[in-house]
Design a protein around this motif. Structure first.
Motif, PDB file in Angstrom:
ATOM      1  N   LEU A  60      19.520 -20.343  55.147  1.00  0.00           N
ATOM      2  CA  LEU A  60      18.135 -21.042  55.354  1.00  0.00           C
ATOM      3  C   LEU A  60      17.531 -20.637  56.777  1.00  0.00           C
ATOM      4  N   GLU A  61      18.386 -20.374  57.729  1.00  0.00           N
ATOM      5  CA  GLU A  61      17.959 -19.892  58.965  1.00  0.00           C
ATOM      6  C   GLU A  61      17.339 -18.488  58.780  1.00  0.00           C
ATOM      7  N   GLN A  62      17.956 -17.384  57.512  1.00  0.00           N
ATOM      8  CA  GLN A  62      17.608 -16.302  57.547  1.00  0.00           C
ATOM      9  C   GLN A  62      16.251 -16.430  56.647  1.00  0.00           C
ATOM     10  N   ILE A  63      16.091 -17.326  55.953  1.00  0.00           N
ATOM     11  CA  ILE A  63      14.855 -17.250  54.946  1.00  0.00           C
ATOM     12  C   ILE A  63      13.677 -17.965  55.586  1.00  0.00           C
ATOM     13  N   PHE A  64      13.965 -18.749  56.498  1.00  0.00           N
ATOM     14  CA  PHE A  64      12.773 -19.415  57.303  1.00  0.00           C
ATOM     15  C   PHE A  64      11.827 -18.537  57.772  1.00  0.00           C
ATOM     16  N   PRO A  65      12.080 -17.728  58.605  1.00  0.00           N
ATOM     17  CA  PRO A  65      11.234 -16.581  59.237  1.00  0.00           C
ATOM     18  C   PRO A  65      10.390 -15.650  58.207  1.00  0.00           C
ATOM     19  N   VAL A  66      10.916 -15.720  57.262  1.00  0.00           N
ATOM     20  CA  VAL A  66      10.127 -14.855  56.056  1.00  0.00           C
ATOM     21  C   VAL A  66       9.052 -15.358  55.720  1.00  0.00           C
ATOM     22  N   ILE A  67       9.113 -16.623  55.292  1.00  0.00           N
ATOM     23  CA  ILE A  67       7.983 -17.453  54.878  1.00  0.00           C
ATOM     24  C   ILE A  67       7.013 -18.182  55.686  1.00  0.00           C
ATOM     25  N   SER A  68       7.466 -18.245  57.053  1.00  0.00           N
ATOM     26  CA  SER A  68       6.758 -18.527  58.179  1.00  0.00           C
ATOM     27  C   SER A  68       5.468 -17.762  58.320  1.00  0.00           C
ATOM     28  N   PRO A  69       4.494 -18.453  59.134  1.00  0.00           N
ATOM     29  CA  PRO A  69       3.293 -17.696  59.456  1.00  0.00           C
ATOM     30  C   PRO A  69       3.827 -16.297  60.193  1.00  0.00           C
ATOM     31  N   GLY A  70       3.249 -15.163  59.815  1.00  0.00           N
ATOM     32  CA  GLY A  70       3.613 -13.907  60.380  1.00  0.00           C
ATOM     33  C   GLY A  70       4.828 -13.241  59.844  1.00  0.00           C
ATOM     34  N   GLY A  71       5.677 -13.968  59.190  1.00  0.00           N
ATOM     35  CA  GLY A  71       6.770 -13.148  58.105  1.00  0.00           C
ATOM     36  C   GLY A  71       6.157 -12.622  56.856  1.00  0.00           C
TER      37      GLY A  71
END
Length: 268
Positions: A60-71
């Motif tokens: 989940l910590e790996q996926i979170f930045p991908v779909i966050s703003p700027g990802g």
């Protein structure tokens, strides 16, 4: 775990399997929905399977930045169907963190807190309704038998709209794209067994309309790890992605609020 990791890697690195980010969103949304279902119905495996909790949290910590703003997939797509998938994926990852035991994701707690707060602000400015208010207060505070549109189960429970009682089905069944319904279908597959109301027929003989949310029995914490702190079982999601996103943001905000320092809590 292998399938989840492959989906996360594909979304993070943009493999040749898909020709556009929109297709990656479909894949990552399905993976996140699967993780939420696993945490909701199989939480005991977090203790029974070695490293299950750490692997799930790391994923989940790996996926979170991908779909966050700027990802890579965080920008709002122009395709309405893909935009719905992005909202669903954001809601799923916040629901997944809410289902994890308190304190099991210290590296992502601060970012999740800020992310949830920003989603709540955006939804509020966009006049998106919250559907879980009745689940967040105690019985003593429910002095009015009022419900949001998508969770009403009887006439007279929804106010503030013209002729609301004349078309209860239309109001309780928020217009939802087929992709939105697909994203939450597995979350509600056993809803009939946990309803406190006695329903004998589908709404207009439609299993889709019958997925409107109703009151649920709250169960005990699924594992001893969840008994730590003030963990509360998240409500089942609404089918409309925008409402579901706001509901998930509220749960994630509440789940991470206690992990913040006093100054951050005061500013929030």
């Amino acid at each position: 775990f292998t399938l989840w990791q492959r989906s996360a890697k594909s979304a993070e690195e943009s493999t040749a399997n898909f020709t556009s980010p929109d297709q990656d969103l479909i894949c990552i949304d399905a993976a996140l929905s699967s993780i939420v279902v696993f945490l909701k119905y199989c939480s005991d495996l977090l203790l029974a399977v070695p490293d299950a909790l750490s692997r799930t949290t790391s994923l989940l910590e790996q996926i979170f930045p991908v779909i966050s703003p700027g990802g890579r997939l965080g920008n709002q797509p122009s395709n309405p169907a893909a935009a719905s998938r992005l909202e669903s994926a954001k809601a799923s990852i916040m629901e997944a963190f809410s289902w994890l035991p308190p304190g099991s994701y210290p590296l992502a707690a601060d970012q999740m807190f800020v992310f949830a707060a920003s989603q709540m602000q955006v939804a509020t400015e966009g006049d998106v309704s919250c559907s879980i208010m009745s689940c967040l207060v105690t019985d003593e505070d429910k002095f009015l038998d009022s419900h949001p549109f998508c969770r009403a189960n009887a006439a007279g429970q929804v106010g503030g709209a013209e002729k609301v009682d004349e078309n209860l089905v239309a109001l309780t069944s928020e217009a939802a794209h087929h992709g939105e319904r697909e994203a939450v279908l597995n979350f509600l597959s056993w809803k009939r067994k946990i309803r406190t109301e006695d329903y004998t027929v589908d709404v207009l003989e439609s299993p889709i309309l019958d997925l409107s949310q109703t009151q649920e029995e709250r169960s005990n914490p699924p594992t001893p790890l969840h008994e730590v702190g003030t963990w509360k079982e998240p409500s089942s999601p609404a089918t409309a992605s925008k409402i579901r996103l706001l509901d998930a943001a509220i749960h994630a905000f509440a789940a991470t609020f206690g992990m913040q320092d006093g100054r951050t809590q005061e500013r929030a």
